[in-house]
Design a protein around this motif. Structure first.
Motif, PDB file in Angstrom:
ATOM      1  N   MET A  20      12.589   8.605 -11.197  1.00 37.85           N
ATOM      2  CA  MET A  20      11.536   9.225 -11.902  1.00 37.85           C
ATOM      3  C   MET A  20      10.281   8.216 -11.964  1.00 37.85           C
ATOM      4  N   LEU A  21       9.200   8.472 -11.385  1.00 30.45           N
ATOM      5  CA  LEU A  21       7.974   7.487 -11.756  1.00 30.45           C
ATOM      6  C   LEU A  21       7.001   8.435 -12.440  1.00 30.45           C
ATOM      7  N   GLU A  22       6.121   7.812 -13.129  1.00 33.56           N
ATOM      8  CA  GLU A  22       5.042   8.414 -14.074  1.00 33.56           C
ATOM      9  C   GLU A  22       4.040   7.488 -13.660  1.00 33.56           C
ATOM     10  N   ALA A  23       2.654   7.747 -13.350  1.00 36.70           N
ATOM     11  CA  ALA A  23       1.533   6.691 -12.984  1.00 36.70           C
ATOM     12  C   ALA A  23       0.347   7.324 -13.255  1.00 36.70           C
ATOM     13  N   GLU A  24      -0.556   6.677 -13.616  1.00 38.54           N
ATOM     14  CA  GLU A  24      -2.089   6.940 -13.662  1.00 38.54           C
ATOM     15  C   GLU A  24      -2.583   6.091 -12.512  1.00 38.54           C
ATOM     16  N   HIS A  25      -3.550   7.132 -11.664  1.00 40.10           N
ATOM     17  CA  HIS A  25      -3.817   6.866 -10.378  1.00 40.10           C
ATOM     18  C   HIS A  25      -5.570   6.547 -10.442  1.00 40.10           C
ATOM     19  N   MET A  26      -6.195   5.041 -10.332  1.00 37.12           N
ATOM     20  CA  MET A  26      -7.466   4.987 -10.562  1.00 37.12           C
ATOM     21  C   MET A  26      -8.337   5.605  -9.448  1.00 37.12           C
ATOM     22  N   CYS A  27      -7.629   6.091  -8.380  1.00 38.90           N
ATOM     23  CA  CYS A  27      -8.394   6.979  -7.564  1.00 38.90           C
ATOM     24  C   CYS A  27      -9.086   8.237  -7.916  1.00 38.90           C
ATOM     25  N   MET A  28      -8.207   8.615  -8.915  1.00 39.50           N
ATOM     26  CA  MET A  28      -8.358  10.056  -9.738  1.00 39.50           C
ATOM     27  C   MET A  28      -9.189   9.712 -11.051  1.00 39.50           C
ATOM     28  N   LEU A  44       3.626  12.892 -12.167  1.00 44.01           N
ATOM     29  CA  LEU A  44       5.227  12.566 -12.158  1.00 44.01           C
ATOM     30  C   LEU A  44       5.876  12.896 -10.864  1.00 44.01           C
ATOM     31  N   THR A  45       6.701  12.012 -10.526  1.00 42.22           N
ATOM     32  CA  THR A  45       7.468  12.383  -9.338  1.00 42.22           C
ATOM     33  C   THR A  45       8.948  11.909  -9.536  1.00 42.22           C
ATOM     34  N   THR A  46       9.783  12.914  -8.924  1.00 41.77           N
ATOM     35  CA  THR A  46      11.191  12.684  -9.002  1.00 41.77           C
ATOM     36  C   THR A  46      11.803  12.738  -7.739  1.00 41.77           C
ATOM     37  N   GLN A  47      13.002  12.215  -7.692  1.00 41.39           N
ATOM     38  CA  GLN A  47      13.914  12.286  -6.477  1.00 41.39           C
ATOM     39  C   GLN A  47      15.527  12.253  -7.060  1.00 41.39           C
ATOM     40  N   PHE A  48      15.996  13.344  -6.599  1.00 42.15           N
ATOM     41  CA  PHE A  48      17.522  13.286  -7.025  1.00 42.15           C
ATOM     42  C   PHE A  48      18.529  13.369  -5.661  1.00 42.15           C
ATOM     43  N   ILE A 102      12.787   4.205  -3.086  1.00 36.03           N
ATOM     44  CA  ILE A 102      13.629   3.585  -4.445  1.00 36.03           C
ATOM     45  C   ILE A 102      14.938   4.497  -4.392  1.00 36.03           C
ATOM     46  N   ALA A 103      14.778   5.704  -4.257  1.00 36.77           N
ATOM     47  CA  ALA A 103      16.215   6.448  -4.135  1.00 36.77           C
ATOM     48  C   ALA A 103      17.108   6.372  -3.132  1.00 36.77           C
ATOM     49  N   SER A 104      16.445   6.251  -1.952  1.00 35.33           N
ATOM     50  CA  SER A 104      17.097   6.006  -0.710  1.00 35.33           C
ATOM     51  C   SER A 104      17.782   4.772  -0.512  1.00 35.33           C
ATOM     52  N   ALA A 105      17.063   3.560  -0.875  1.00 36.19           N
ATOM     53  CA  ALA A 105      17.587   2.292  -1.105  1.00 36.19           C
ATOM     54  C   ALA A 105      18.671   1.998  -2.058  1.00 36.19           C
ATOM     55  N   MET A 106      18.545   2.864  -3.043  1.00 33.87           N
ATOM     56  CA  MET A 106      19.909   2.797  -4.127  1.00 33.87           C
ATOM     57  C   MET A 106      20.888   3.582  -3.800  1.00 33.87           C
ATOM     58  N   GLU A 107      20.748   4.475  -3.073  1.00 35.43           N
ATOM     59  CA  GLU A 107      21.787   5.288  -2.366  1.00 35.43           C
ATOM     60  C   GLU A 107      22.597   4.714  -1.108  1.00 35.43           C
ATOM     61  N   LYS A 108      21.707   3.977  -0.590  1.00 36.97           N
ATOM     62  CA  LYS A 108      22.263   3.228   0.615  1.00 36.97           C
ATOM     63  C   LYS A 108      23.061   1.896  -0.020  1.00 36.97           C
ATOM     64  N   LEU A 150       1.031  -1.170  -0.093  1.00 41.90           N
ATOM     65  CA  LEU A 150      -0.096   0.036  -0.034  1.00 41.90           C
ATOM     66  C   LEU A 150       0.914   1.400  -0.054  1.00 41.90           C
ATOM     67  N   GLN A 151       0.707   2.143  -0.980  1.00 39.80           N
ATOM     68  CA  GLN A 151       1.691   3.344  -1.247  1.00 39.80           C
ATOM     69  C   GLN A 151       1.008   4.528  -1.541  1.00 39.80           C
ATOM     70  N   THR A 152       1.897   5.639  -1.473  1.00 35.58           N
ATOM     71  CA  THR A 152       1.667   6.911  -2.273  1.00 35.58           C
ATOM     72  C   THR A 152       2.895   6.723  -3.192  1.00 35.58           C
ATOM     73  N   GLN A 153       2.559   7.641  -4.350  1.00 40.25           N
ATOM     74  CA  GLN A 153       3.789   7.595  -5.360  1.00 40.25           C
ATOM     75  C   GLN A 153       5.001   8.416  -4.794  1.00 40.25           C
ATOM     76  N   GLU A 154       4.761   9.466  -3.834  1.00 40.26           N
ATOM     77  CA  GLU A 154       5.714  10.093  -3.568  1.00 40.26           C
ATOM     78  C   GLU A 154       6.681   9.479  -2.666  1.00 40.26           C
ATOM     79  N   THR A 155       5.991   8.793  -1.840  1.00 40.94           N
ATOM     80  CA  THR A 155       6.670   7.789  -0.856  1.00 40.94           C
ATOM     81  C   THR A 155       7.398   6.833  -1.600  1.00 40.94           C
TER      82      THR A 155
END
Length: 211
Positions: free
Chosen positions: A163-171, A184-188, A147-153, A137-142
């Motif tokens: 970068m994640l691009e997704a369509e949300h059925m709740c919308m 669209l969400t990004t983390q650098f 993912i970025a934190s796991a890769m960095e660690k 159970l997720q939010t796209q932002e989280t």
């Protein structure tokens, strides 16, 4: 932000470890029957008799990420790469997840990149990492931040871009009902966060597939 992500990741893994608190399959199936009645149908009719069993089985697949340890997925690094230290990018990794607010799907693609230092990780492992977080159970932002934190660690790279691009059925299928709208969400991290030119390079590679 990293502290929040670490706290959430710890909580999710802790929940996954407490198998003794998990309801039985019979209890899960009973809950599905209750929801069917709540929806206005009869769980005893022919077409729905086996639905609770199927839903419980499907939930095991949908939320298999709770049984995954993201740190273990990236635990093998290949150091014999002839000094390669340029960008590694895996584009268009499909994923399917479920919104933690309404428990309806959101789905799309993930783009992951990093600059290696001590070596590279198997490309399929990056796809597995995406699934490990998506199948919860997720939010796209989280999910993007996790993912970025796991890769960095795990990789200790010079930089990470996600970068994640997704369509949300709740919308799309409820509420405002705007089908086709993408989020669209990004983390650098590292050089991607410090140098805007690196962000431009990442986005160019994602969009055009060339430098």
């Amino acid at each position: 932000m990293d502290d929040v992500v670490k706290s959430l990741s710890t909580r999710l893994n802790s929940v996954a470890d407490k198998s003794s608190t998990r309801p039985s399959r019979e209890e899960a199936e009973a809950a599905v029957r209750t929801l069917i009645r709540w929806a206005g149908d009869d769980p005893g009719r022919e077409g729905l008799q086996d639905t609770p069993m199927r839903v419980a089985k499907a939930f095991r697949e949908f939320y298999a990420g709770y049984g995954e340890n993201p740190g273990e997925i990236l635990d093998k690094i290949f150091s014999e790469v002839e000094g390669y230290d340029d960008i590694v990018l895996v584009r268009d990794i499909p994923f399917y997840s479920h919104c933690e607010h309404h428990m309806v799907p959101f789905y799309g693609v993930a783009h992951l990149a990093y600059y290696p230092t001590k070596g590279v990780v198997g490309l399929s492992k990056l796809a597995r990492l995406v699934d490990a977080y998506a199948r919860r159970l997720q939010t796209q932002e989280t999910m993007t931040a996790q993912i970025a934190s796991a890769m960095e660690k795990a990789l200790a790279p010079r930089g990470v871009a996600v970068m994640l691009e997704a369509e949300h059925m709740c919308m799309s299928m409820r509420g405002i009902q705007k089908a086709g709208a993408l989020t669209l969400t990004t983390q650098f991290k590292g050089v991607f966060k410090e140098d805007p030119a690196e962000q431009v390079r990442f986005l160019t590679l994602v969009r055009n597939g060339k430098a």
